[in-house]
Design an enzyme around this catalytic site. Structure first.
Site, mmCIF file in Angstrom:
data_model
loop_
_atom_site.group_PDB
_atom_site.id
_atom_site.type_symbol
_atom_site.label_atom_id
_atom_site.label_comp_id
_atom_site.label_asym_id
_atom_site.label_seq_id
_atom_site.Cartn_x
_atom_site.Cartn_y
_atom_site.Cartn_z
ATOM 1 C CD GLU A 145 22.903 1.247 82.802
ATOM 2 O OE1 GLU A 145 23.490 1.896 83.507
ATOM 3 O OE2 GLU A 145 23.341 1.165 81.621
ATOM 4 C CD GLU A 150 23.405 3.267 78.410
ATOM 5 O OE1 GLU A 150 22.439 3.899 78.603
ATOM 6 O OE2 GLU A 150 24.445 3.693 79.131
#
Length: 360
Positions: A194, A286
């Protein structure tokens, strides 16, 4: 934008077309249906999940080496596929949740197609002992692929948000992993979990340094590239997917990642995923049914809207997370992993029951 979900790991001072498994799950000869219908008595250890018989169909055996064709993930025959499965929590905290017993349940009882193995870089992860965490990741990848599931090797960089901070560590890690798995058709590489607080051009530059390291060892595997603003295609910073569409990574056989948490990330995120997947190959590595911290009440209605879109467009996904963390986003009730209890629904939180049904 509120603090992103990955802060859930230690923020409060705590360690924190469908594939061919349908036939496997439906076949009472495998004993799976009987096991699922058997109640688990309170305080009693559940029966172990039955293993699939030798030669039984599995995602890897049916689909082989995956590849990107157009904007979709495809099998070795060029047919679009959708993988559905789970992500581990950080292996520095929850390795006890990734065992032979839990992997048997994910593969045979849940019918999972894929396990995302999350190797955190900071927060007591890889940087503290590279050899140990490389070995641990390999153990879990081996466990997944041995059961016929695909494995996503997740380089779980989070803070600092610039992936280049860990560039040399990433090169070392992915060289070792790609060298080991170069002949294994069951492995995908997620090179930056991320990215945050950096430009897309910075993330793109990092990807174009790491992908050649993998390709030198494993030229055929799919590589998953994180997008900026916590893998939101920039939406969390007020941008959108056009920055990637107009300036894609210079590499082939890659996909871009998108993350969402349904109680916090609403129509704007759903629309971005819809638009982006029309122009780019996307893998949702995710997501959660709770808020951005992986906590709080589940929003199954919004979650189902995302899942319906992903099913319609063959977008693969892994849910966060396959552990017994205290937060509502962990599928198992607290204490389940140390007790070795993974089978059935009695050991699952509300989100666990829901996502198990969606994987199945």
């Amino acid at each position: 934008m509120p603090q992103h979900p990955e802060s859930r790991t230690s923020r409060a001072g705590r360690a924190p077309s469908r594939l061919g498994r349908k036939a496997l799950l439906a076949a009472s000869a495998f004993g799976v249906v009987t096991a699922l219908l058997s109640p688990v008595r309170a305080g009693a250890a559940p029966a172990p999940a039955p293993a699939a018989p030798a030669g039984a169909a599995s995602p890897i055996s049916e689909n082989g080496q995956l590849k990107v064709c157009g904007n979709r993930l495809c099998n070795s025959g060029g047919q679009a596929v959708q993988l559905r499965g789970m992500s581990t929590h950080g292996t520095q905290w929850y390795s006890q949740c990734v065992t032979d017993g839990s992997l048997d349940v994910l593969a045979n009882e849940w019918g999972g197609d894929v396990l995302r193995v999350s190797t955190y870089v900071q927060e007591g992860g890889y940087e503290t002992d590279p050899a140990r965490f490389t070995s641990l990741a390999q153990k879990f990848v081996d466990g997944a692929t041995r059961r016929g599931m695909y494995a996503v090797i997740d380089w779980h960089m989070l803070s600092p948000g610039d992936p280049n901070f860990n560039l040399e560590r990433a090169k070392t890690f992915f060289f070792a992993m790609a060298k080991k798995y170069k002949d294994n058709p069951g492995v995908l590489y997620e090179i930056a979990n991320e990215p945050s607080d950096v430009s897309w051009s910075t993330v793109k530059s990092y990807a174009e340094k790491i992908i050649p390291v993998i390709r030198a060892q494993d030229p055929d595997a799919v590589v998953l590239v994180g997008t900026r603003a916590w893998s939101s295609f920039g939406v969390s910073d007020g941008a959108d997917e056009k920055e990637v569409v107009n300036n894609p990574v210079r590499a082939s056989n890659i996909m871009y990642t998108f993350h969402f948490y349904a109680a916090s990330h609403r129509d704007e995120y759903l629309s971005a995923l819809d638009r982006a997947s029309d122009r780019l190959p996307v893998f949702v590595t995710e997501f959660g049914t709770q808020n951005y911290a992986g906590e709080g009440a589940n929003d199954f209605g919004m979650s189902q809207r995302f899942l319906d879109l992903m099913k319609r467009k063959n977008i693969s996904w892994t849910n966060w997370n396959y552990s017994d963390d205290n937060r509502s986003g962990a599928v198992f009730k607290e204490g389940s992993c140390n007790a070795g209890r993974f089978s059935g629904t009695g050991v699952l939180k509300e989100a666990g029951v829901w996502i198990r049904d969606r994987i199945r």
